[in-house]
Design a protein around this motif. Sequence first.
Motif, PDB file in Angstrom:
ATOM      1  N   LEU A   1       0.853  -1.188   0.000  1.00 52.56           N
ATOM      2  CA  LEU A   1       0.000   0.000   0.000  1.00 52.56           C
ATOM      3  C   LEU A   1       0.889   1.238   0.000  1.00 52.56           C
ATOM      4  CD1 LEU A   1      -2.750   1.443   0.322  1.00 52.56           C
ATOM      5  CD2 LEU A   1      -2.488   1.157   2.785  1.00 52.56           C
ATOM      6  N   ILE A   2       0.700   2.097  -0.973  1.00 52.46           N
ATOM      7  CA  ILE A   2       1.426   3.374  -1.054  1.00 52.46           C
ATOM      8  C   ILE A   2       0.478   4.473  -0.569  1.00 52.46           C
ATOM      9  CG2 ILE A   2       2.831   4.880  -2.502  1.00 52.46           C
ATOM     10  CD1 ILE A   2       3.754   1.917  -2.420  1.00 52.46           C
ATOM     11  N   VAL A   3       0.910   5.261   0.399  1.00 54.43           N
ATOM     12  CA  VAL A   3       0.029   6.259   1.004  1.00 54.43           C
ATOM     13  C   VAL A   3      -0.044   7.540   0.176  1.00 54.43           C
ATOM     14  CG1 VAL A   3      -0.386   7.698   3.046  1.00 54.43           C
ATOM     15  CG2 VAL A   3       0.412   5.326   3.311  1.00 54.43           C
ATOM     16  N   TYR A   4       1.122   8.064  -0.240  1.00 55.78           N
ATOM     17  CA  TYR A   4       1.159   9.369  -0.907  1.00 55.78           C
ATOM     18  C   TYR A   4       1.702   9.274  -2.334  1.00 55.78           C
ATOM     19  CZ  TYR A   4       0.681  11.336   3.817  1.00 55.78           C
ATOM     20  OH  TYR A   4       0.247  11.645   5.081  1.00 55.78           O
ATOM     21  N   ARG A   5       1.152  10.097  -3.208  1.00 54.34           N
ATOM     22  CA  ARG A   5       1.767  10.328  -4.514  1.00 54.34           C
ATOM     23  C   ARG A   5       2.975  11.247  -4.339  1.00 54.34           C
ATOM     24  NH1 ARG A   5      -3.833  11.141  -5.913  1.00 54.34           N
ATOM     25  NH2 ARG A   5      -4.625   9.474  -7.269  1.00 54.34           N
ATOM     26  N   GLU A   6       3.716  11.454  -5.443  1.00 51.25           N
ATOM     27  CA  GLU A   6       4.919  12.300  -5.384  1.00 51.25           C
ATOM     28  C   GLU A   6       4.595  13.717  -4.926  1.00 51.25           C
ATOM     29  OE1 GLU A   6       7.132  12.307  -8.982  1.00 51.25           O
ATOM     30  OE2 GLU A   6       7.402  10.130  -9.030  1.00 51.25           O
ATOM     31  N   ASN A   7       3.403  14.198  -5.286  1.00 48.33           N
ATOM     32  CA  ASN A   7       3.050  15.585  -4.932  1.00 48.33           C
ATOM     33  C   ASN A   7       2.480  15.719  -3.522  1.00 48.33           C
ATOM     34  OD1 ASN A   7       0.519  14.472  -5.177  1.00 48.33           O
ATOM     35  ND2 ASN A   7      -0.149  15.762  -6.882  1.00 48.33           N
ATOM     36  N   GLY A   8       2.458  14.602  -2.762  1.00 50.39           N
ATOM     37  CA  GLY A   8       2.006  14.669  -1.380  1.00 50.39           C
ATOM     38  C   GLY A   8       0.528  14.423  -1.173  1.00 50.39           C
ATOM     39  N   THR A   9      -0.241  14.174  -2.242  1.00 48.09           N
ATOM     40  CA  THR A   9      -1.663  13.856  -2.094  1.00 48.09           C
ATOM     41  C   THR A   9      -1.831  12.352  -1.903  1.00 48.09           C
ATOM     42  OG1 THR A   9      -1.966  13.614  -4.491  1.00 48.09           O
ATOM     43  CG2 THR A   9      -2.348  15.806  -3.541  1.00 48.09           C
ATOM     44  N   TYR A  10      -2.948  11.963  -1.301  1.00 41.71           N
ATOM     45  CA  TYR A  10      -3.200  10.550  -1.059  1.00 41.71           C
ATOM     46  C   TYR A  10      -3.421   9.805  -2.371  1.00 41.71           C
ATOM     47  CZ  TYR A  10      -3.906  11.568   3.916  1.00 41.71           C
ATOM     48  OH  TYR A  10      -3.735  11.956   5.209  1.00 41.71           O
ATOM     49  N   THR A  11      -3.003   8.550  -2.396  1.00 43.93           N
ATOM     50  CA  THR A  11      -3.259   7.700  -3.563  1.00 43.93           C
ATOM     51  C   THR A  11      -4.730   7.289  -3.581  1.00 43.93           C
ATOM     52  OG1 THR A  11      -2.656   5.711  -2.311  1.00 43.93           O
ATOM     53  CG2 THR A  11      -0.904   6.799  -3.567  1.00 43.93           C
ATOM     54  N   ASP A  12      -5.172   6.784  -4.731  1.00 44.69           N
ATOM     55  CA  ASP A  12      -6.572   6.376  -4.875  1.00 44.69           C
ATOM     56  C   ASP A  12      -6.942   5.289  -3.875  1.00 44.69           C
ATOM     57  OD1 ASP A  12      -6.911   8.177  -6.910  1.00 44.69           O
ATOM     58  OD2 ASP A  12      -6.619   6.708  -8.523  1.00 44.69           O
ATOM     59  N   GLU A  13      -6.001   4.369  -3.594  1.00 48.60           N
ATOM     60  CA  GLU A  13      -6.320   3.275  -2.678  1.00 48.60           C
ATOM     61  C   GLU A  13      -6.601   3.776  -1.264  1.00 48.60           C
ATOM     62  OE1 GLU A  13      -4.810  -1.214  -1.490  1.00 48.60           O
ATOM     63  OE2 GLU A  13      -3.452   0.105  -2.586  1.00 48.60           O
ATOM     64  N   ILE A  14      -5.909   4.826  -0.858  1.00 48.98           N
ATOM     65  CA  ILE A  14      -6.191   5.399   0.462  1.00 48.98           C
ATOM     66  C   ILE A  14      -7.616   5.943   0.501  1.00 48.98           C
ATOM     67  CG2 ILE A  14      -5.600   7.274   2.057  1.00 48.98           C
ATOM     68  CD1 ILE A  14      -3.635   4.978   2.156  1.00 48.98           C
ATOM     69  N   TYR A  15      -8.027   6.628  -0.546  1.00 50.38           N
ATOM     70  CA  TYR A  15      -9.387   7.161  -0.610  1.00 50.38           C
ATOM     71  C   TYR A  15     -10.421   6.039  -0.749  1.00 50.38           C
ATOM     72  CZ  TYR A  15      -7.652  11.948  -1.189  1.00 50.38           C
ATOM     73  OH  TYR A  15      -7.055  13.175  -0.978  1.00 50.38           O
ATOM     74  N   ASP A  16     -10.175   5.124  -1.684  1.00 51.12           N
ATOM     75  CA  ASP A  16     -11.196   4.123  -2.049  1.00 51.12           C
ATOM     76  C   ASP A  16     -11.331   3.021  -1.014  1.00 51.12           C
ATOM     77  OD1 ASP A  16     -11.456   5.616  -4.324  1.00 51.12           O
ATOM     78  OD2 ASP A  16     -10.306   4.253  -5.590  1.00 51.12           O
ATOM     79  N   THR A  17     -10.212   2.447  -0.617  1.00 49.16           N
ATOM     80  CA  THR A  17     -10.246   1.288   0.264  1.00 49.16           C
ATOM     81  C   THR A  17     -10.365   1.672   1.732  1.00 49.16           C
ATOM     82  OG1 THR A  17      -8.858   0.110  -1.308  1.00 49.16           O
ATOM     83  CG2 THR A  17      -9.058  -0.857   0.899  1.00 49.16           C
ATOM     84  N   TYR A  18      -9.697   2.727   2.115  1.00 49.41           N
ATOM     85  CA  TYR A  18      -9.603   3.038   3.520  1.00 49.41           C
ATOM     86  C   TYR A  18     -10.472   4.217   3.937  1.00 49.41           C
ATOM     87  CZ  TYR A  18      -5.989  -0.417   3.351  1.00 49.41           C
ATOM     88  OH  TYR A  18      -5.334  -1.604   3.155  1.00 49.41           O
ATOM     89  N   GLY A  19     -11.050   4.901   2.976  1.00 48.31           N
ATOM     90  CA  GLY A  19     -12.019   5.930   3.282  1.00 48.31           C
ATOM     91  C   GLY A  19     -11.466   7.062   4.118  1.00 48.31           C
ATOM     92  N   TYR A  20     -10.216   7.411   3.854  1.00 42.33           N
ATOM     93  CA  TYR A  20      -9.592   8.480   4.641  1.00 42.33           C
ATOM     94  C   TYR A  20      -9.932   9.845   4.064  1.00 42.33           C
ATOM     95  CZ  TYR A  20      -6.140  10.579   7.742  1.00 42.33           C
ATOM     96  OH  TYR A  20      -5.529  11.314   8.720  1.00 42.33           O
TER      97      TYR A  20
END
Length: 246
Positions: A227-246
């Motif tokens: 699981l990768i938390v952040y993209r290079e620009n510091g925003t959350y990856t899609d999996e953090i939003y989709d799977t973990y609902g953060y």
Amino acid sequence: MTQNNLHQGERIDDLQRNGYVIIQNPKRFCFGMDAVLLSGFAQVKANECALDLGTGTGIIPLLLEAKTDGNHFTGLEIQPESADMARRSVMLNHLENKIDIVTGDIKDASRLFGASSFAVITVNPPYMIGQHGLKNLQDAKTIARHEVLCTLEDILRESAKILPPKGRFYMVHRPFRLSEIMCKMTNYGIEPKRMKLVYPYVDREPNMVLIEGLRGGKPRLTVEKPLIVYRENGTYTDEIYDTYGY
């Protein structure tokens, strides 16, 4: 409950899930990404009851109630001030029938709850070993981060007693202790079954590990894709939003 019911230094934070909120005090301890990821990794099925060891202000029971079909959730917390905040958060969300907060010591958990009393256990334990250089061993942040009041051994010993055969154990921890974690889990009859490493960025070392264990399970470990938390620009990856609902 309104702002007038808060104690000094406390605030109400939006969990951005089911309209739920939580009471926190930044001077004591505020939940982090590890709690959110654990609540997304853990599986609590319909009619199952789950116990969160060292629940702090109750973040994991609140998120599990929002994210899973579990029947009932209990949080065990040794610090009375944190347990009180957790209870007030439960009331604030009108979840008194779904979540209980118990003030007590993890080292006494099996005596408090009894054998085979929960189908699922979750824990976001203190990660750091030892007390060298720590000045205030009763500080809330110290207790949350260092093995001052309980150890990994305590957690696994009590969990092995509380879980029934095939009961599930979910933990978030640090990769630098992975060898010790695996050895102690198997020593207590909680077989590691599923593992996911968490990387802050794709080109960094992992800084968290999510583990599922099965009491009395057969040896076979599935290592899930990282699981990768952040993209290079510091925003959350899609999996953090989709799977973990953060």
